[in-house]
Design a protein around this motif. Structure first.
Motif, short mmCIF file in Angstrom:
data_model
loop_
_atom_site.label_atom_id
_atom_site.label_comp_id
_atom_site.label_asym_id
_atom_site.label_seq_id
_atom_site.Cartn_x
_atom_site.Cartn_y
_atom_site.Cartn_z
N ARG A 63 -11.38 2.23 -0.74
CA ARG A 63 -10.95 3.79 -1.62
C ARG A 63 -11.67 2.89 -2.77
NH1 ARG A 63 -4.36 2.91 -0.01
NH2 ARG A 63 -4.70 3.47 2.34
N THR A 64 -11.35 4.07 -3.64
CA THR A 64 -12.03 3.69 -5.37
C THR A 64 -11.29 3.80 -6.37
OG1 THR A 64 -14.37 3.59 -4.54
CG2 THR A 64 -13.79 3.54 -7.09
N THR A 65 -10.86 3.29 -7.29
CA THR A 65 -9.74 3.68 -7.98
C THR A 65 -10.23 4.00 -9.71
OG1 THR A 65 -7.65 2.15 -7.07
CG2 THR A 65 -7.62 2.61 -9.45
N ASP A 115 0.87 -0.91 0.13
CA ASP A 115 0.18 -0.06 0.51
C ASP A 115 0.83 1.32 0.20
OD1 ASP A 115 -2.01 1.77 0.68
OD2 ASP A 115 -2.34 0.95 2.04
N VAL A 150 -7.33 8.11 -6.97
CA VAL A 150 -7.75 7.16 -6.52
C VAL A 150 -8.71 8.20 -5.29
CG1 VAL A 150 -7.48 5.32 -4.30
CG2 VAL A 150 -5.80 5.69 -6.91
N VAL A 184 -10.20 8.48 -1.68
CA VAL A 184 -9.60 7.66 -0.05
C VAL A 184 -10.57 7.85 0.94
CG1 VAL A 184 -7.90 7.36 2.08
CG2 VAL A 184 -7.33 8.20 -0.79
N ARG A 185 -12.21 6.68 0.11
CA ARG A 185 -13.09 7.15 1.78
C ARG A 185 -12.89 7.59 2.82
NH1 ARG A 185 -17.55 5.78 -2.02
NH2 ARG A 185 -16.84 5.62 -4.14
N GLN A 221 -12.43 -1.08 -6.60
CA GLN A 221 -13.12 -1.02 -5.48
C GLN A 221 -12.47 -1.75 -3.97
OE1 GLN A 221 -16.29 1.36 -5.00
NE2 GLN A 221 -17.80 -0.97 -4.87
N ALA A 273 -5.44 11.38 4.97
CA ALA A 273 -5.43 10.66 4.10
C ALA A 273 -3.22 9.70 4.48
CB ALA A 273 -5.62 11.42 2.87
#
Length: 377
Positions: free
Chosen positions: A296-298, A220, A277, A279-280, A307, A288
């Protein structure tokens, strides 16, 4: 992402063949930039004046379609002179192929060793180059402020980016100081300090994990920022931005990306490539970097390509007993077996089925052992 693919007489082209397959398989989700890499010496013995079979294989690999970078680890050569020839050969090869060059260089903490970064700078001035990446470079940690200024001046306008790999560097280096009062030093490039103080491009990355060089950690990139905040003692607003850039914009720069493929800032702007990305749950850049959310959603090329989401719930005494029975069923299997064998065979499965409809949207996962024992009772 840049993938270093080992090419030598031990594995020959096997790793490269796999990398090319994976590059194609994941092309919608990620741009895999393949670097053919000589991890083993180019010179077979300390008396060789000509490079051996590993160099021949490296040249052959660099001609294969899909390869964008050529690199080596000069520090593995038998002698310093051969390490310098290694640098010259790889730079020449990269220039001939129109490729980026990638070196794992000066990977030691020996004050008596010659920093080969200056040999690289001298050689690079004689070859038309794209981007040059220098990984590890832990020897430079011993530089004084005057030496850093000298290095910055010597680099001039050469397209050089340094990449610190703190997970590997700190695991591998400094072991000779184990018995000293403070133990091994923080033997990795001080990314925020060097970038801020000397204006040198500094990125961070993760080496292979679960191997001899880096048995720990994850891949990560934001995890590196959190680690960096601690080992570099860097949590100011300016350093937070440098850490974030080190695993995003500066890493893209290290790969040779330039506008229009290189975003102009840490947040998407009009005209930028639609690669980012989300970062929820992180409400600021500081959050972050210092405590990144797992969720996360990419987005790549305007589409969602990946995601990950967490699902959490909490058991509580306030829940009716029949909504807690799932814990009995999974934690105390002998008890659940007894229930299903000796109780009404239709009741328990129906209660478990009803439990499955419980919403799983609470903010944390928490099991109170005392309450669990009460449920058991």
């Amino acid at each position: 992402m840049r993938a270093h693919v080992e090419v030598d007489t031990y594995v020959e082209m096997a790793c490269l063949e796999v990398a090319l397959v994976l590059k194609e398989e994941f092309k919608l989700a990620c741009h895999v930039q393949i670097a053919v890499f000589a991890q083993e010496p180019l010179f077979s013995t300390n008396v060789d004046v000509e490079a051996g079979p590993n160099y021949r294989l490296l040249r052959e690999a660099s001609e294969i379609a899909g390869v964008e970078v050529v690199g080596s680890a000069p520090y593995v050569e038998p002698t310093t002179d051969q390490a310098k020839k290694n640098i010259a050969l790889v730079l020449e090869l990269a220039g001939q192929r129109g490729m980026h060059a990638d070196f794992h260089l000066d990977y030691n903490l020996d004050p008596t060793s010659e920093p080969l970064i200056y040999e690289l700078i001298t050689q690079a001035q004689n070859v038309p180059m794209k981007r040059i990446t220098v990984g590890h470079a832990t020897r430079l940690q011993l530089f004084t402020p005057a030496q850093w200024k000298e290095l910055k001046s010597a680099m001039g306008d050469l397209p050089i980016t340094f990449v610190g790999l703190p997970n590997s560097d700190m695991y591998m280096q400094g072991r000779a100081d184990t018995d000293k009062p403070l133990g091994p030093p923080r033997s990795t490039l001080r990314v925020p300090y060097i970038a801020r103080q000397y204006g040198i491009q500094m990125a961070m990355s993760v080496n292979n994990i679960e191997n001899a060089f880096t048995p720990q950690g994850s891949v990560d990139p934001l995890g590196l920022c959190t680690l960096g905040a601690a080992i570099f003692q860097s949590a100011t607003s300016a350093d937070i931005r440098i850490l974030a850039r080190a695993v995003t914009l500066t890493s893209k720069l290290a790969m040779g990306l330039e506008p229009p493929f290189l975003p102009r800032g840490l947040s998407p702007q009009k005209g930028d490539p639609s690669d980012f990305v989300i970062v929820r749950g992180s409400e600021s850049l500081a959050q972050a970097v210092l405590n990144p959310s797992y969720d996360r959603t990419t987005i790549r090329q305007s589409r969602v390509v990946a995601q990950r989401r967490t699902t959490t719930w909490m058991i509580s005494e306030d829940l009716p007993w029949y909504r807690r029975i799932k814990w009995l069923y999974f934690i105390f299997s002998p008890l659940s077996y007894s229930l299903t064998r000796y109780a009404n065979l239709e009741i328990v499965p129906r209660l478990i089925q009803n439990y499955n409809s419980i919403p799983s949207d609470s903010d944390s996962v928490y099991i109170n052992q005392r309450k669990t024992r009460n449920v058991q009772g």
